[in-house]
Motif scaffolding. Structure first.
Motif, PDB file in Angstrom:
ATOM      1  N   SER A 139     -31.800  26.341   9.930  1.00 56.23           N
ATOM      2  CA  SER A 139     -33.101  26.946   9.653  1.00 56.23           C
ATOM      3  C   SER A 139     -34.046  25.876   9.113  1.00 56.23           C
ATOM      4  O   SER A 139     -33.722  25.188   8.162  1.00 56.23           O
ATOM      5  CB  SER A 139     -32.951  28.089   8.640  1.00 56.23           C
ATOM      6  N   ILE A 140     -35.208  25.735   9.754  1.00 50.83           N
ATOM      7  CA  ILE A 140     -36.239  24.790   9.333  1.00 50.83           C
ATOM      8  C   ILE A 140     -37.481  25.591   9.004  1.00 50.83           C
ATOM      9  O   ILE A 140     -38.008  26.313   9.852  1.00 50.83           O
ATOM     10  CB  ILE A 140     -36.518  23.741  10.425  1.00 50.83           C
ATOM     11  N   ASP A 141     -37.953  25.465   7.756  1.00 53.84           N
ATOM     12  CA  ASP A 141     -38.963  26.396   7.255  1.00 53.84           C
ATOM     13  C   ASP A 141     -40.398  25.937   7.462  1.00 53.84           C
ATOM     14  O   ASP A 141     -41.326  26.616   7.048  1.00 53.84           O
ATOM     15  CB  ASP A 141     -38.740  26.664   5.759  1.00 53.84           C
ATOM     16  N   VAL A 162     -39.737  34.039  11.639  1.00 54.42           N
ATOM     17  CA  VAL A 162     -40.963  33.252  11.725  1.00 54.42           C
ATOM     18  C   VAL A 162     -40.664  31.760  11.627  1.00 54.42           C
ATOM     19  O   VAL A 162     -41.431  30.936  12.117  1.00 54.42           O
ATOM     20  CB  VAL A 162     -41.968  33.663  10.634  1.00 54.42           C
ATOM     21  N   TRP A 163     -39.572  31.380  10.954  1.00 57.20           N
ATOM     22  CA  TRP A 163     -39.220  29.978  10.885  1.00 57.20           C
ATOM     23  C   TRP A 163     -38.319  29.612  12.063  1.00 57.20           C
ATOM     24  O   TRP A 163     -37.870  30.463  12.826  1.00 57.20           O
ATOM     25  CB  TRP A 163     -38.565  29.638   9.551  1.00 57.20           C
ATOM     26  N   HIS A 164     -38.017  28.326  12.197  1.00 55.66           N
ATOM     27  CA  HIS A 164     -37.261  27.830  13.344  1.00 55.66           C
ATOM     28  C   HIS A 164     -35.762  27.917  13.050  1.00 55.66           C
ATOM     29  O   HIS A 164     -35.297  27.408  12.029  1.00 55.66           O
ATOM     30  CB  HIS A 164     -37.649  26.380  13.646  1.00 55.66           C
ATOM     31  N   ARG A 209     -32.264  36.642   3.421  1.00 53.27           N
ATOM     32  CA  ARG A 209     -33.368  35.782   3.004  1.00 53.27           C
ATOM     33  C   ARG A 209     -34.660  36.190   3.699  1.00 53.27           C
ATOM     34  O   ARG A 209     -35.737  36.190   3.085  1.00 53.27           O
ATOM     35  CB  ARG A 209     -33.034  34.328   3.328  1.00 53.27           C
ATOM     36  N   TYR A 210     -34.569  36.553   4.964  1.00 53.67           N
ATOM     37  CA  TYR A 210     -35.767  36.951   5.705  1.00 53.67           C
ATOM     38  C   TYR A 210     -36.342  38.251   5.154  1.00 53.67           C
ATOM     39  O   TYR A 210     -37.565  38.421   5.089  1.00 53.67           O
ATOM     40  CB  TYR A 210     -35.418  37.116   7.180  1.00 53.67           C
ATOM     41  N   GLU A 211     -35.465  39.177   4.761  1.00 57.35           N
ATOM     42  CA  GLU A 211     -35.951  40.432   4.181  1.00 57.35           C
ATOM     43  C   GLU A 211     -36.660  40.183   2.847  1.00 57.35           C
ATOM     44  O   GLU A 211     -37.679  40.818   2.548  1.00 57.35           O
ATOM     45  CB  GLU A 211     -34.781  41.402   4.013  1.00 57.35           C
ATOM     46  N   VAL A 212     -36.118  39.273   2.029  1.00 53.60           N
ATOM     47  CA  VAL A 212     -36.797  38.899   0.791  1.00 53.60           C
ATOM     48  C   VAL A 212     -38.154  38.277   1.099  1.00 53.60           C
ATOM     49  O   VAL A 212     -39.164  38.566   0.454  1.00 53.60           O
ATOM     50  CB  VAL A 212     -35.924  37.916  -0.021  1.00 53.60           C
ATOM     51  N   TYR A 213     -38.185  37.429   2.104  1.00 54.32           N
ATOM     52  CA  TYR A 213     -39.426  36.778   2.542  1.00 54.32           C
ATOM     53  C   TYR A 213     -40.463  37.817   2.957  1.00 54.32           C
ATOM     54  O   TYR A 213     -41.631  37.728   2.591  1.00 54.32           O
ATOM     55  CB  TYR A 213     -39.063  35.869   3.708  1.00 54.32           C
ATOM     56  N   GLN A 214     -40.030  38.830   3.707  1.00 51.42           N
ATOM     57  CA  GLN A 214     -40.951  39.875   4.144  1.00 51.42           C
ATOM     58  C   GLN A 214     -41.484  40.681   2.959  1.00 51.42           C
ATOM     59  O   GLN A 214     -42.638  41.117   2.971  1.00 51.42           O
ATOM     60  CB  GLN A 214     -40.251  40.814   5.134  1.00 51.42           C
TER      61      GLN A 214
END
Length: 243
Positions: free
Chosen positions: A102-104, A141-143, A182-187
């Protein structure tokens, strides 16, 4: 003895602090698991040619791999050239469950991830960036790119292009479930920020309607622009507008 009326607010305050620390604890525990289960290191490739040419002449035996602190690669201000780093992964035990690279950095023009094969060729696992066609099946959204990690070293070439920008990327290697959490926290962060922006915009709109002063209209416009920047920065607008 602490009075009950004082005890309840204190307990609620502690619970709120624990809730706020949960995402950090999740990331910390993930990092500990990664350190135990596998080793990762990178080598910077000083070559600005096209990825196909770099892959054909990649000198694996002569590369020096190092462990970057915090998995962060800071190249600095760059020109309109490709930049590369080669990721080397080795499991300490047997073959590990599926993990993701994962690259942010979402401001890159081009990012491609190739898996290097035994015969010296490269298999394209992922490509994305603001100057490339958007993949409507993209989940995050990240790579991200899937990784195979075993006892034998595996190599992944990452090609980056960000013309005339300060090139600074950070990579993570994370399990699929942890990546989804992590993505859910990000959202939730995006939802929280947009909630604040919406409240401010609503107050400014009411003030403008009631008092008819240009200053409230200016604040309203500024707030709308701030909300648009948040949605753009966190990759929420481009997928909606892409045909």
């Amino acid at each position: 003895m602490i009075p009950f009326k004082l005890l309840v607010p204190a307990v609620l305050t502690c619970l709120k602090k624990v809730y706020l620390l949960l995402p950090l604890l999740l990331l910390y525990s993930t990092g500990i698991g990664q350190a135990i289960s596998f080793k990762d290191s990178i080598a910077i490739i000083s070559d600005s040619r096209q990825p196909q040419l770099v892959i054909q002449q990649l000198p694996l035996a002569n590369l020096h791999f190092i462990k970057e602190r915090y998995n962060r690669i800071d190249i600095g201000l760059v020109k309109n050239d490709y930049h590369y780093f080669l990721l080397k992964l080795t499991a300490t035990d047997s073959l590990l469950p599926l993990r993701y690279l994962s690259i942010d950095n979402t401001s890159l023009d081009i990012l491609q991830v190739y898996k290097m094969t035994a015969n010296g060729s490269g298999v394209l696992l992922y490509q994305g960036g603001s100057s490339m066609a958007f993949n409507t099946n993209r989940k995050y959204v990240w790579h991200t790119a899937p990784l195979d990690i075993g006892k034998l070293p595996s190599y992944y070439l990452v090609a980056i292009k960000a013309p005339y920008k300060n090139l600074n990327v950070r990579y993570d290697i994370i399990e699929a479930d942890a990546l989804q959490q992590r993505y859910e926290v990000y959202q939730r962060y995006v939802f929280f920020y947009m909630g604040i922006v919406s409240m401010i915009a609503f107050v400014m709109l009411i003030a403008f309607v009631l008092f008819r002063k240009a200053v409230f209209g200016a604040y309203l416009g500024y707030t709308i622009c701030a909300g648009g920047w948040i949605l753009t920065h966190y990759g929420c607008i481009f997928p909606l507008l892409y045909p």
